[in-house]
Design a protein around this motif. Structure first.
Motif, PDB file in Angstrom:
ATOM      1  N   ASP A  23       0.870  -1.180   0.000  1.00 36.07           N
ATOM      2  CA  ASP A  23       0.000   0.000   0.000  1.00 36.07           C
ATOM      3  C   ASP A  23       0.909   1.233   0.000  1.00 36.07           C
ATOM      4  OD1 ASP A  23      -2.203   1.476   2.568  1.00 36.07           O
ATOM      5  OD2 ASP A  23      -1.462   2.191   0.612  1.00 36.07           O
ATOM      6  N   PRO A  24       0.874   2.055  -1.043  1.00 35.41           N
ATOM      7  CA  PRO A  24       1.790   3.204  -1.133  1.00 35.41           C
ATOM      8  C   PRO A  24       1.727   4.117   0.097  1.00 35.41           C
ATOM      9  CG  PRO A  24       0.600   2.911  -3.185  1.00 35.41           C
ATOM     10  CD  PRO A  24      -0.013   1.963  -2.214  1.00 35.41           C
ATOM     11  N   LYS A  25       0.585   4.095   0.782  1.00 37.10           N
ATOM     12  CA  LYS A  25       0.450   4.993   1.937  1.00 37.10           C
ATOM     13  C   LYS A  25       1.104   4.430   3.197  1.00 37.10           C
ATOM     14  CE  LYS A  25      -3.613   7.676   0.531  1.00 37.10           C
ATOM     15  NZ  LYS A  25      -3.389   7.194  -0.855  1.00 37.10           N
ATOM     16  N   ASN A  26       1.278   3.082   3.221  1.00 37.69           N
ATOM     17  CA  ASN A  26       1.878   2.493   4.435  1.00 37.69           C
ATOM     18  C   ASN A  26       2.765   1.320   4.038  1.00 37.69           C
ATOM     19  OD1 ASN A  26       2.452   1.770   7.066  1.00 37.69           O
ATOM     20  ND2 ASN A  26       0.603   0.499   7.249  1.00 37.69           N
ATOM     21  N   PRO A  27       3.839   1.624   3.265  1.00 39.76           N
ATOM     22  CA  PRO A  27       4.644   0.531   2.694  1.00 39.76           C
ATOM     23  C   PRO A  27       5.427  -0.242   3.749  1.00 39.76           C
ATOM     24  CG  PRO A  27       5.678   2.652   2.241  1.00 39.76           C
ATOM     25  CD  PRO A  27       4.365   2.954   2.900  1.00 39.76           C
ATOM     26  N   LYS A  28       5.576  -1.536   3.516  1.00 43.33           N
ATOM     27  CA  LYS A  28       6.313  -2.418   4.410  1.00 43.33           C
ATOM     28  C   LYS A  28       7.388  -3.167   3.613  1.00 43.33           C
ATOM     29  CE  LYS A  28       3.774  -1.694   8.125  1.00 43.33           C
ATOM     30  NZ  LYS A  28       4.416  -0.889   9.189  1.00 43.33           N
ATOM     31  N   ILE A  29       8.190  -3.935   4.353  1.00 43.32           N
ATOM     32  CA  ILE A  29       9.185  -4.797   3.686  1.00 43.32           C
ATOM     33  C   ILE A  29       8.451  -6.064   3.238  1.00 43.32           C
ATOM     34  CG2 ILE A  29      11.297  -6.141   4.002  1.00 43.32           C
ATOM     35  CD1 ILE A  29      12.061  -4.149   6.273  1.00 43.32           C
ATOM     36  N   LEU A  30       8.421  -6.321   1.925  1.00 44.67           N
ATOM     37  CA  LEU A  30       7.732  -7.503   1.391  1.00 44.67           C
ATOM     38  C   LEU A  30       8.713  -8.660   1.214  1.00 44.67           C
ATOM     39  CD1 LEU A  30       5.488  -5.915  -1.422  1.00 44.67           C
ATOM     40  CD2 LEU A  30       4.960  -6.254   1.015  1.00 44.67           C
ATOM     41  N   THR A  31       8.156  -9.871   1.197  1.00 44.41           N
ATOM     42  CA  THR A  31       8.956 -11.079   0.947  1.00 44.41           C
ATOM     43  C   THR A  31       8.401 -11.816  -0.262  1.00 44.41           C
ATOM     44  OG1 THR A  31       9.480 -11.306   3.295  1.00 44.41           O
ATOM     45  CG2 THR A  31       9.728 -13.283   1.928  1.00 44.41           C
ATOM     46  N   PHE A  32       9.304 -12.258  -1.154  1.00 43.47           N
ATOM     47  CA  PHE A  32       8.914 -12.930  -2.404  1.00 43.47           C
ATOM     48  C   PHE A  32       9.494 -14.338  -2.442  1.00 43.47           C
ATOM     49  CE2 PHE A  32       7.088  -9.393  -4.841  1.00 43.47           C
ATOM     50  CZ  PHE A  32       7.458  -8.322  -4.042  1.00 43.47           C
ATOM     51  N   TYR A  33       8.740 -15.250  -3.091  1.00 43.11           N
ATOM     52  CA  TYR A  33       9.164 -16.655  -3.217  1.00 43.11           C
ATOM     53  C   TYR A  33       9.135 -17.057  -4.692  1.00 43.11           C
ATOM     54  CZ  TYR A  33       8.197 -16.794   1.809  1.00 43.11           C
ATOM     55  OH  TYR A  33       8.196 -16.557   3.162  1.00 43.11           O
ATOM     56  N   PRO A  34      10.074 -16.582  -5.486  1.00 45.66           N
ATOM     57  CA  PRO A  34      10.056 -16.911  -6.925  1.00 45.66           C
ATOM     58  C   PRO A  34      10.303 -18.392  -7.175  1.00 45.66           C
ATOM     59  CG  PRO A  34      12.118 -15.831  -6.322  1.00 45.66           C
ATOM     60  CD  PRO A  34      11.241 -15.766  -5.113  1.00 45.66           C
ATOM     61  N   GLY A 269       8.313   9.758  14.650  1.00 43.51           N
ATOM     62  CA  GLY A 269       7.113   9.595  13.811  1.00 43.51           C
ATOM     63  C   GLY A 269       7.424   9.151  12.395  1.00 43.51           C
ATOM     64  N   ILE A 270       8.722   9.014  12.069  1.00 43.69           N
ATOM     65  CA  ILE A 270       9.083   8.530  10.726  1.00 43.69           C
ATOM     66  C   ILE A 270       8.854   7.013  10.696  1.00 43.69           C
ATOM     67  CG2 ILE A 270      10.956   8.224   9.050  1.00 43.69           C
ATOM     68  CD1 ILE A 270      12.266  10.750  10.246  1.00 43.69           C
ATOM     69  N   PRO A 271       8.027   6.525   9.746  1.00 44.98           N
ATOM     70  CA  PRO A 271       7.774   5.075   9.673  1.00 44.98           C
ATOM     71  C   PRO A 271       9.053   4.325   9.309  1.00 44.98           C
ATOM     72  CG  PRO A 271       6.236   6.314   8.259  1.00 44.98           C
ATOM     73  CD  PRO A 271       7.309   7.273   8.679  1.00 44.98           C
ATOM     74  N   PHE A 272       9.205   3.123   9.846  1.00 44.41           N
ATOM     75  CA  PHE A 272      10.311   2.242   9.433  1.00 44.41           C
ATOM     76  C   PHE A 272       9.831   0.806   9.620  1.00 44.41           C
ATOM     77  CE2 PHE A 272      11.793   0.528  13.479  1.00 44.41           C
ATOM     78  CZ  PHE A 272      11.233   1.410  14.393  1.00 44.41           C
ATOM     79  N   ASP A 273      10.563  -0.131   9.032  1.00 46.75           N
ATOM     80  CA  ASP A 273      10.200  -1.543   9.203  1.00 46.75           C
ATOM     81  C   ASP A 273      11.482  -2.327   9.499  1.00 46.75           C
ATOM     82  OD1 ASP A 273       8.708  -3.833   9.333  1.00 46.75           O
ATOM     83  OD2 ASP A 273       8.137  -3.871   7.210  1.00 46.75           O
ATOM     84  N   ARG A 274      11.309  -3.561   9.942  1.00 48.71           N
ATOM     85  CA  ARG A 274      12.458  -4.418  10.287  1.00 48.71           C
ATOM     86  C   ARG A 274      12.232  -5.784   9.661  1.00 48.71           C
ATOM     87  NH1 ARG A 274      11.815  -5.501  16.579  1.00 48.71           N
ATOM     88  NH2 ARG A 274      10.170  -6.778  15.681  1.00 48.71           N
ATOM     89  N   ILE A 275      13.322  -6.490   9.385  1.00 46.33           N
ATOM     90  CA  ILE A 275      13.186  -7.866   8.922  1.00 46.33           C
ATOM     91  C   ILE A 275      14.460  -8.656   9.240  1.00 46.33           C
ATOM     92  CG2 ILE A 275      14.117  -7.555   6.556  1.00 46.33           C
ATOM     93  CD1 ILE A 275      11.665  -9.370   5.652  1.00 46.33           C
TER      94      ILE A 275
END
Ligand code: HQ2
Length: 374
Positions: A23-34, A269-275
């Protein structure tokens, strides 16, 4: 977890709903399984990931197909004799702002991987004994200023088999090949021999390029990422926490020696994500994605930079650090001439009016001129 990958030729034109999507408004770190079929074309899969908005989260994880073999032997027992030319002792100093740390990367004498691992054993830095992400994170930030780790980082070399032709970090086919010459660590591979608490400070890649990072063997790597859309906000936060550094060099984050804790970023208040990136997994960092992290134990990773056409606008307007002469410099006119020939004259005479894609004032973005679905 459903398996995700590029829509196969039989797929309908609309992506299937179990595929990752940001979601462009609340982007997260995505995971892909090609699947292996989807994995074969490196650039096409990167572009596919961007059709799922993977780049909006800053970084993304790829779990490669099980058939993918960077080393036929699958063994890493032969790395112990590799000599690491410039290991760094990572001395961390707390600044007057809680949660903001300056790092002095003190180069120590060359050592073999075996000697580095012996050091980790002697200093109890073999492994983070915690398993759960939040506990590992607490332990890292609690132990930051004690018992400095040694990081066998930025060591030229590759652990891929010469005949590995799929996603071989030493032989990626990307638009960066237009440079036509080797730029160490940028279009050549670097190895990172880590131990518990060996870390990398907050930065974007040289020239705001993409990067790929693969853990060949050993413990996990803990990553933080800020969305490119919030990069300028993050730079303002860093400047407020390190006013003297900023005064001396307004691109001081490019020195890659700045740590800012997740709690300080959360308070801003700056959004961030972890993985967590585990052995055998790949992390892609996208253009102008601020990222930082640390190793959870003894491991070896391999990394390099790469480019797509979408990166060119980032490279043209990337900020440069003025105070470190050996910093990477690439002549962007090579890319303008090859991919934006209509702009070359005005680029060369300095009359081209453009700005960094993530500058808050940038409203219209130059659409990609080509891609797998153009
Ligand atoms: O450590 C990693 O896995 C790592 C991962 C991703 C990156 O973009 C990095 N950039 C720079 C960097 N260092 C190591 C310490 N000396 C300065 C450069 C390490 C990393």
């Amino acid at each position: 977890m459903a398996r995700n990958g590029a829509p196969s030729s039989a797929a309908t034109s609309t992506p299937l709903d179990f595929e990752p999507y940001n979601d462009p408004k609340n982007p997260k770190i995505l995971t892909f399984y090609p699947t292996m079929v989807q994995f074969k074309d490196f650039e096409k899969y990167i572009l596919y990931m961007e059709t799922r908005n993977a780049h909006l989260g800053g970084i993304a994880k790829i779990v490669p197909p099980k058939e993918w073999k960077p080393r036929k032997s699958g063994s890493y027992t032969d790395v112990d004799d590799i000599v690491i030319s410039g290991p760094i002792q990572q001395d961390v100093r707390q600044t007057s702002n809680r949660g903001a740390y300056d790092v002095r990367n003190q180069e120590v004498e060359s050592m073999t991987v075996r000697e580095l691992r012996r050091h980790a054993l002697d200093k109890n830095l073999v492994y983070s004994f915690a398993e759960e992400m939040d506990e590992i994170e607490r332990n890292f930030w609690k132990q930051l200023s004690i018992n400095p780790p040694i990081y066998g980082a930025d060591s030229s070399g590759t652990l891929f088999d010469e005949d590995c032709t799929v996603w071989n970090i030493a032989k990626l086919d990307s638009k960066l090949n237009a440079i036509g010459m080797a730029v160490p660590g940028v279009n050549t591979p670097y190895l990172y021999f880590g131990m518990w608490r060996a870390f990398f400070g907050w930065h974007t890649e040289d020239l705001d390029l993409y990067s790929i990072n693969y853990i060949h063997d050993g413990a996990a790597k803990f990553w933080y990422a800020v969305a490119p859309k919030d990069g300028r906000r993050f730079e303002r936060l860093a400047a407020s926490l390190f006013p003297a550094n900023y005064k001396q060099c307004n691109s001081f984050l490019r020195h890659k020696s700045t740590l800012i804790s997740h709690s300080v970023i959360r308070s801003s208040g700056i959004p961030f994500d972890r993985i967590m990136q585990h052995e055998g997994e790949i992390i892609i960092t996208f253009p102008y994605a601020y990222h930082a992290g640390f190793n959870c134990g003894l491991n070896v990773a391999e990394s390099t930079n790469f480019a797509t056409e979408r990166w060119i606008e980032y490279g043209k307007y990337a900020a440069h650090c003025k105070c470190e002469p050996d910093n990477v410099k690439i002549d962007m006119s090579i890319f303008v001439e090859k991919y934006q020939p209509d702009l070359l004259a005005s680029w060369l005479d300095g009359t081209l009016r453009g700005s960094h894609p993530e500058d808050e004032r940038t409203t219209t973005k130059r659409p990609p001129t080509s891609g797998p679905w153009s």
